[in-house]
Design a protein around this motif. Structure first.
Motif, PDB file in Angstrom:
ATOM      1  N   TYR A  38      47.453  36.389  46.641  1.00 49.43           N
ATOM      2  CA  TYR A  38      46.257  36.890  45.977  1.00 49.43           C
ATOM      3  C   TYR A  38      46.646  37.719  44.758  1.00 49.43           C
ATOM      4  O   TYR A  38      47.553  38.549  44.829  1.00 49.43           O
ATOM      5  N   TYR A  39      45.935  37.512  43.668  1.00 44.41           N
ATOM      6  CA  TYR A  39      46.117  38.292  42.460  1.00 44.41           C
ATOM      7  C   TYR A  39      44.946  39.265  42.387  1.00 44.41           C
ATOM      8  O   TYR A  39      43.786  38.860  42.345  1.00 44.41           O
ATOM      9  N   VAL A  40      45.245  40.539  42.397  1.00 43.45           N
ATOM     10  CA  VAL A  40      44.219  41.573  42.459  1.00 43.45           C
ATOM     11  C   VAL A  40      44.198  42.331  41.140  1.00 43.45           C
ATOM     12  O   VAL A  40      45.242  42.753  40.642  1.00 43.45           O
ATOM     13  N   THR A  51      47.062  45.686  37.972  1.00 45.10           N
ATOM     14  CA  THR A  51      47.059  44.372  38.630  1.00 45.10           C
ATOM     15  C   THR A  51      48.193  44.375  39.644  1.00 45.10           C
ATOM     16  O   THR A  51      49.191  45.074  39.479  1.00 45.10           O
ATOM     17  N   TRP A  53      50.003  41.773  43.087  1.00 50.53           N
ATOM     18  CA  TRP A  53      50.012  40.598  43.950  1.00 50.53           C
ATOM     19  C   TRP A  53      49.977  41.038  45.402  1.00 50.53           C
ATOM     20  O   TRP A  53      50.629  42.012  45.770  1.00 50.53           O
ATOM     21  N   LEU A  60      46.435  42.589  51.052  1.00 51.41           N
ATOM     22  CA  LEU A  60      45.219  42.458  50.258  1.00 51.41           C
ATOM     23  C   LEU A  60      44.216  43.543  50.626  1.00 51.41           C
ATOM     24  O   LEU A  60      43.630  44.188  49.750  1.00 51.41           O
ATOM     25  N   LYS A  64      42.701  46.419  48.110  1.00 48.04           N
ATOM     26  CA  LYS A  64      41.261  46.563  47.887  1.00 48.04           C
ATOM     27  C   LYS A  64      40.796  47.964  48.256  1.00 48.04           C
ATOM     28  O   LYS A  64      39.968  48.556  47.560  1.00 48.04           O
ATOM     29  N   CYS A  74      37.034  45.791  41.793  1.00 50.59           N
ATOM     30  CA  CYS A  74      38.196  44.996  42.195  1.00 50.59           C
ATOM     31  C   CYS A  74      37.829  43.512  42.187  1.00 50.59           C
ATOM     32  O   CYS A  74      36.796  43.126  42.727  1.00 50.59           O
ATOM     33  N   THR A  75      38.672  42.692  41.562  1.00 50.55           N
ATOM     34  CA  THR A  75      38.501  41.242  41.636  1.00 50.55           C
ATOM     35  C   THR A  75      39.753  40.647  42.262  1.00 50.55           C
ATOM     36  O   THR A  75      40.864  41.117  42.015  1.00 50.55           O
ATOM     37  N   VAL A  76      39.546  39.620  43.069  1.00 50.38           N
ATOM     38  CA  VAL A  76      40.643  38.975  43.780  1.00 50.38           C
ATOM     39  C   VAL A  76      40.602  37.492  43.481  1.00 50.38           C
ATOM     40  O   VAL A  76      39.551  36.855  43.572  1.00 50.38           O
ATOM     41  N   GLU A  77      41.753  36.948  43.110  1.00 46.48           N
ATOM     42  CA  GLU A  77      41.867  35.513  42.877  1.00 46.48           C
ATOM     43  C   GLU A  77      42.902  34.963  43.850  1.00 46.48           C
ATOM     44  O   GLU A  77      44.040  35.440  43.903  1.00 46.48           O
ATOM     45  N   GLU A  78      42.496  33.986  44.655  1.00 44.10           N
ATOM     46  CA  GLU A  78      43.424  33.352  45.585  1.00 44.10           C
ATOM     47  C   GLU A  78      44.220  32.287  44.840  1.00 44.10           C
ATOM     48  O   GLU A  78      43.653  31.445  44.147  1.00 44.10           O
TER      49      GLU A  78
END
Length: 83
Positions: A38-40, A51, A53, A60, A64, A74-78
């Motif tokens: 996950y990229y946070v 940012t 990982w 994760l 958060k 906060c945005t999370v990209e899987e």
């Protein structure tokens, strides 16, 4: 001379231990299934503050919670590990 003999005994013990690990096949890495990471991104008023990982769900959740505690959005990209 005692220190010298003690050092040799310790080294020989270490070698025996290494040989036993090799014989038991314990020095090889275990295969693990690829998992997501996950990229946070944490931001405040539209400005990115940090940012990071995360490589599992627990990490994760910690990231958060850190962002929330600091008042950041906060945005999370899987991201799959196939990339």
């Amino acid at each position: 001379m005692d220190f010298h003999n003690q050092s040799l005994n310790l080294f020989e013990s270490f070698e025996r231990f290494q040989d036993q690990l090799e014989a038991d096949n314990l020095l090889k890495l275990q295969y693990s299934e690829p998992s997501a990471r996950y990229y946070v991104e944490a931001s405040l008023n539209g400005k990115r503050e940090w940012t990071e990982w995360a490589y599992d769900e627990h990490e994760l959740d910690l990231l958060k919670q850190d962002a929330k505690d600091c008042g950041f959005a906060c945005t999370v990209e899987e991201v799959s590990n196939d990339d």
